[in-house]
Design an enzyme around this catalytic site. Structure first.
Site, short mmCIF file in Angstrom:
data_model
loop_
_atom_site.label_atom_id
_atom_site.label_comp_id
_atom_site.label_asym_id
_atom_site.label_seq_id
_atom_site.Cartn_x
_atom_site.Cartn_y
_atom_site.Cartn_z
N ARG A 11 0.81 -1.24 0.02
CA ARG A 11 -0.04 0.08 0.12
C ARG A 11 0.85 0.98 0.18
NH1 ARG A 11 -1.69 0.84 6.51
NH2 ARG A 11 0.19 -0.48 7.13
N SER A 37 -4.32 5.13 6.53
CA SER A 37 -4.42 3.47 6.05
C SER A 37 -3.54 2.91 4.71
CB SER A 37 -5.11 2.56 6.23
OG SER A 37 -5.57 2.34 7.76
N GLU A 58 -19.21 4.95 1.76
CA GLU A 58 -18.49 3.94 0.70
C GLU A 58 -19.50 4.07 -0.49
OE1 GLU A 58 -18.86 2.24 3.17
OE2 GLU A 58 -16.56 2.25 4.12
N PHE A 83 -14.63 -3.16 2.20
CA PHE A 83 -15.45 -2.16 2.65
C PHE A 83 -16.16 -1.33 0.86
CE2 PHE A 83 -13.58 -0.97 6.51
CZ PHE A 83 -14.18 -2.77 7.89
N HIS A 109 -5.04 -3.51 2.09
CA HIS A 109 -5.76 -4.62 2.87
C HIS A 109 -6.30 -5.82 2.87
CE1 HIS A 109 -4.64 -0.79 5.38
NE2 HIS A 109 -4.40 -1.90 6.79
N ARG A 167 -1.74 -5.25 3.63
CA ARG A 167 -1.43 -3.97 4.29
C ARG A 167 0.08 -5.06 4.99
NH1 ARG A 167 -1.92 -5.56 10.31
NH2 ARG A 167 -1.48 -3.47 11.59
#
Lengths: 321, 272
Positions: A11, A37, A58, A83, A109, A167
């Site tokens: 990421r 993140s 979202e 999500f 993630h 991640r």
């Protein structure tokens, strides 16, 4: 991971990649309160006027990105893969894919590599779901640098795309000389006994498996299939014809993902070679460290190496038969 | 600009007639919610919006997002009346190889986004409004939503976003006909108090009679004059408006008139 080996989270490449394309004023970035993140915050800090925090919404984020795209903007919308893909699937279907809007979706993630957050956050269906959407392209980079390069490649090509990231820190495979092409797979290691076709975090696991196998005299090709749709059909067929034994490896359910995509290509081309799919079986995992989860749920380099031996055995059986 | 009420009434009548003919010819479609928004579309296309049918994607044009995508017959009728494509083409609605899909889509000239899954249009409109701000354009974005559609959670996510980003170039129009597919909104899933809800989300609210041309025109003018926040025009309408046997009957949400019903419906619309 080898001791002393350089690592970075896949990421991290996203934030850097966005900065690479930031000079195009049409690039806009949206995030659903995970910008720290997903690393899209790097863009936000440098270009606040083109960065939109959408809150934990979202569905709204994806359709808003589509609206921006209808005006010539080049939106990147990111969140955790779970999500983004699961909460906004209808919006991705209608506002993005059917509407052919130039929206780049980025899910971080992904997979069991998410670890301790558990099955809610360990997105294991996104490749399968996104791959089945008409007009959608699916990219799964294998390290941080390839992610940076993928962001640049996505910027150059118009149309809906989904990029999947993880991640946990993974070994660095590529340097700045890497040329990323959408639709192309990359041979990282060549060997005639079997081929491992992998994506994302599983590329490093596969390289490690191949190294271990070599100690036992087994030579395996390792392919980084960073483009899952469109998939590099020629490379899949050529590799299968050369090695006659294929293992696929993905941190994702074995239903509908990379393994299935490879099987489709092989069957459509009558390349009936033994194939074993490494991935999450049709089940939910649990909280734990990524390495522990990879071991328990069959995704570790050991599992890949064992699968390679199995396909080689099956190949030998076929030859005898 | 001075509104030519006769012209707008005539256009609304044409939108109704064509919506009835289209759904009849196709043998399917959504006449009820098309008839209820005829004046809304007429006021937008023939009074309020700036556009150029010869250049459907003119960057400075006002945008319309038909979030209630099933009311595509009314939109197609308005677009053809405005000159985006020949009226002849309306015959192809819902047919194979047509640019006029069952729900509004990008295959029709000037339409920017596909709709049909309720709840997405306001978010799309917000995105268009944000792009307008980024590019310092003066266009407005008009999003037409059904009232049943407001039961979708995404609408309220978008309501919050529009206020947060102070999108005063977005005007939502609610076709408040009171009915959804299976009956009255207030019986199936209450959405009132509607104006208060939008107000609480940070919107300026305007309520009008959605079949009264001058109220609509004044409401839209007021909406575009208010700065600093998003605006919603809640247009009180009648589902199936203009056809006695369709008015306030929820079963006409998604059903086509037969030959006799069409004949009667057209004569009633003509006589109004």
């Amino acid at each position: 991971m080898q001791p002393g080996q350089k690592t970075a989270a896949i990421r991290d490449g996203y934030g850097k990649g966005l900065l690479r394309i930031a000079e195009d004023n049409d690039v806009v970035v949206l995030d659903a309160d995970l910008q720290d993140s997903t690393r899209s915050l790097q863009f936000g800090e440098n270009h606040p006027e083109r960065f939109f925090t959408m809150g934990i919404s979202e569905a709204d984020m994806v359709s808003t990105a589509a609206g921006l795209a209808t005006c010539g903007k080049k939106p990147y919308a990111s969140s955790f893969a779970c999500f983004l893909v699961r909460n906004a699937l209808d919006q991705i279907f209608v506002s993005v894919c059917y509407s052919k809007t130039n929206v780049k979706l980025v899910g971080s993630h992904a997979g069991l590599a998410t670890g301790e957050d558990g099955p809610t956050a360990q997105e294991i269906t996104d490749i399968s779901v996104m791959r089945s959407l008409p007009n959608m392209k699916v990219i799964v980079p294998a390290d941080s640098m390839q992610t940076e390069k993928a962001v640049e490649a996505m910027h150059k090509q118009e149309g809906p795309m989904y990029m999947r990231m993880s991640r946990m820190p993974t070994p660095i495979i590529y340097d700045d000389s890497h040329v990323f092409e959408i639709g192309k797979g990359y041979i990282l290691r060549e060997g005639e006994n079997a081929a491992i076709i992998a994506c994302g975090t599983m590329v490093s696991e596969s390289l490690k498996a191949a190294e271990e196998l070599e100690k036992e005299g087994i030579k395996a090709t390792v392919i980084n299939m960073s483009s899952i749709k469109p998939i590099d059909r020629e490379l899949v067929i050529e590799t299968a014809n050369k090695t006659k034994a294929v293992v696929t490896a993905e941190d994702h359910t074995i239903i509908g993902g990379l393994g299935t995509a490879v099987e489709e290509v092989l069957f459509e081309n009558r390349a009936y070679v033994p194939i074993e799919k490494i991935g999450v079986k049709d089940m939910f995992a649990e909280s734990g460290k990524p390495e522990e989860l990879y071991k328990k749920y069959g995704l570790s380099h050991d599992h890949i190496a064992t699968a390679v031996k199995r396909v080689i055995y099956r190949k030998a059986q076929n030859n005898r038969g | 600009m001075l509104a030519d009420a006769d012209r707008l009434k005539k256009a609304a009548k044409e939108i109704r007639k064509q919506s009835l003919i289209m759904t009849h010819d196709a043998g399917s479609g959504h006449p009820g919610g098309s008839l209820s928004c005829a004046e809304i579309l007429s006021a937008l296309f023939f009074y309020k919006m700036k556009y150029n049918p010869k250049d459907p994607k003119w960057p400075d044009r006002d945008r319309i997002v038909m979030s209630k995508g099933h009311a595509s017959p009314a939109l197609y009728a308005a677009l053809s009346e405005a000159g985006f494509f020949p009226k002849e083409e309306l015959k192809t609605y819902r047919q194979l190889n047509s640019r006029l899909q069952g729900h509004a889509s990008i295959y029709t000239p000037s339409i920017d986004i596909c709709t049909g899954s309720l709840g997405q249009g306001l978010s799309v409109g917000n995105g268009i409004a944000m792009a307008g701000k980024l590019d310092s354009k003066s266009y407005n974005v008009y999003v037409i939503m059904g009232d049943g559609e407001l039961q979708e959670g995404q609408v309220w996510e978008a309501a919050k976003s529009a206020a947060h980003y102070k999108l005063d170039n977005i005007i939502a129009i609610v076709d408040r006909n009171g009915l959804q597919q299976n009956g009255p909104t207030e019986k199936l899933m209450r959405i009132e108090p509607l104006a208060e809800k939008f107000h609480a989300f940070g919107w300026h609210t305007i309520e009008v009679d959605g079949h009264n041309i001058s109220e609509l025109v004044n409401g839209l003018d007021l909406a575009t004059s208010i700065k600093g926040k998003p605006k919603v025009v809640i247009a009180k309408t009648i589902k199936g408006k203009g056809v006695s046997f369709m008015e306030n009957v929820s079963s006409w949400h998604g059903k086509a008139p037969n030959d006799d019903q069409l004949k009667q419906a057209l004569s009633e619309v003509e006589a109004n």
